[in-house]
Design a protein around this motif. Structure first.
Motif, short mmCIF file in Angstrom:
data_model
loop_
_atom_site.label_atom_id
_atom_site.label_comp_id
_atom_site.label_asym_id
_atom_site.label_seq_id
_atom_site.Cartn_x
_atom_site.Cartn_y
_atom_site.Cartn_z
N UNK A 43 0.66 -28.53 47.23
CA UNK A 43 -0.79 -28.61 47.27
C UNK A 43 -1.47 -27.86 46.12
N UNK A 44 -0.75 -26.99 45.42
CA UNK A 44 -1.33 -26.32 44.25
C UNK A 44 -1.33 -27.33 43.10
N UNK A 45 -2.46 -27.46 42.43
CA UNK A 45 -2.58 -28.43 41.36
C UNK A 45 -3.06 -27.76 40.09
N UNK A 46 -2.69 -28.31 38.95
CA UNK A 46 -3.13 -27.77 37.67
C UNK A 46 -2.50 -26.42 37.41
N UNK A 47 -3.31 -25.50 36.94
CA UNK A 47 -2.80 -24.15 36.70
C UNK A 47 -3.91 -23.16 37.02
#
Length: 162
Positions: A43-47
């Motif tokens: 669920x963590x996206x990008x940075x």
């Protein structure tokens, strides 16, 4: 979270990790959480890069689970790591971690729970390495995949000195 919680970040039950972080005299404590996700990871996206004092970071142990919480404005995230059933977390590398919900019993594998913005995976695959876990702080890295063991990865790191 408030500044008192941030300052007293890791509390431990006697039967837990045997770990209790308390503030130490330091002119420049390190408190950062970083991650970078490949396209399609969740669920963590990008940075993201979180650091105190601008962001609130709390690290503590409860019932054998190491919890890392971040609050940055309206954004939040949590990563929870646990050892296999019958073991306690210690420095070293843990492979084959699987989803362990917040109220689930310990697993035969290491456990991981990743949450942000109301979303979690539920079919987690991860490896993590703990380089430091003592009264002065925590240093660890993790690689998390949602949905399959070879799916897009999120690479993260936590550096926390009380």
């Amino acid at each position: 979270m408030n500044s008192l919680r941030r300052a007293c970040v890791v509390l431990s039950a006697a039967a837990g990790l045997g770990l209790a972080l308390v503030p130490v005299a330091s002119a420049d404590p390190v408190q950062t959480v970083d991650y970078t996700s490949e396209a399609g990871a969740g669920p963590l996206e990008g940075s993201a890069h979180y650091a105190t004092p601008g962001d609130e970071i709390a690290v503590w142990e409860y019932n054998g689970v190491l919890k890392i919480d971040v609050q940055s404005g309206l954004k939040d995230m949590r990563v929870e790591l646990s050892a296999p059933a019958g073991e306690t977390l210690h420095t070293g590398t843990y492979t084959g971690a699987r989803f362990r919900g917040q109220s689930d019993p310990a697993l035969s594998t290491p456990g991981i729970f990743v949450y942000t913005g109301g979303l979690s995976c539920g079919d987690d695959y991860a490896d993590f390495t703990i380089d430091r876990l003592d009264a002065t702080g925590v240093d660890l890295t993790f690689v998390h995949r949602c949905g399959s063991p070879d799916g897009p990865a999120t690479h993260g790191q936590v550096h926390f000195t009380a």
